[in-house]
Design a protein around this motif. Sequence first.
Motif, PDB file in Angstrom:
ATOM      1  N   CYS A   1       4.306  -4.283  -9.830  1.00  0.00           N
ATOM      2  CA  CYS A   1       3.425  -4.502  -8.449  1.00  0.00           C
ATOM      3  C   CYS A   1       4.378  -4.559  -7.304  1.00  0.00           C
ATOM      4  O   CYS A   1       3.700  -4.777  -6.441  1.00  0.00           O
ATOM      5  CB  CYS A   1       2.591  -5.635  -8.996  1.00  0.00           C
TER       6      CYS A   1
ATOM      7  N   ASP B   1      -0.158   1.665  -3.664  1.00  0.00           N
ATOM      8  CA  ASP B   1      -1.483   1.724  -3.617  1.00  0.00           C
ATOM      9  C   ASP B   1      -2.110   3.139  -3.027  1.00  0.00           C
ATOM     10  O   ASP B   1      -3.014   3.482  -3.163  1.00  0.00           O
ATOM     11  CB  ASP B   1      -2.396   0.608  -3.243  1.00  0.00           C
TER      12      ASP B   1
ATOM     13  N   HIS C   1       0.909  -1.068   0.080  1.00  0.00           N
ATOM     14  CA  HIS C   1      -0.081  -0.026   0.206  1.00  0.00           C
ATOM     15  C   HIS C   1       0.752   1.367  -0.056  1.00  0.00           C
ATOM     16  O   HIS C   1       0.596   2.193  -0.729  1.00  0.00           O
ATOM     17  CB  HIS C   1      -0.988   0.003   1.285  1.00  0.00           C
TER      18      HIS C   1
END
Length: 208
Positions: A122, A99, A95
């Motif tokens: 990612c 994110d 995160h």
Amino acid sequence: LFNSFQLSHGPDSFYWALGSTRKFSVKSCYDYLIHPGRCFSFSRVWNCHLPPRIIFFQWLLIHNRINTKDRLRRFGIDVNPICVLCNLSNESLTHLFFDCDFSFAVWAAVSSFILGFVPSFCSFFDYWQHNPPDPSSDSLVAIFSWCIWLERNAYVFERPKKLFWGTCFHILHLFELWTGSVRHARFRLSLPQPRSPGSQESSSLFPL
């Protein structure tokens, strides 16, 4: 096809494919069993022309060893799990760097300027393992992650959140300092100057 190979008459030999020394080690075997496919050479990371602390921090990120709040809670430490940069989700390594709205906006701003596009990956392992080597991109990824971590720690331990543009300029300054690039001189002219930490003004994207 087989005619292109030269075979010797000497005895066959075995070597361990999961280590640079070609010799078996318990650590390389353990790493392969715990993280299949994650055995790769760190020479690309170590060879970045950046301060040692930045290189070591990349090693910690790849191995998920930094003390984000989710990791601290697994160790039994009672901390507020919410990400301090966006106040929207629980903090984890994924995160915080991928994110979080704040981190993503910073990454999009600095990478689009320096690289001309916004690389997508990612995880830090995914970046170092699957993207072709590129000195500018490699340095920017390492500097970006370091500055986001510093910003997160500063907010937790010292002061309120730095301005969005302040974080961007910090990354660009270190990129110029450590890589010798001066491309972001144009960037300084087109963006508002970073405000002082005590300023009560707000960024157009993120408040103090």
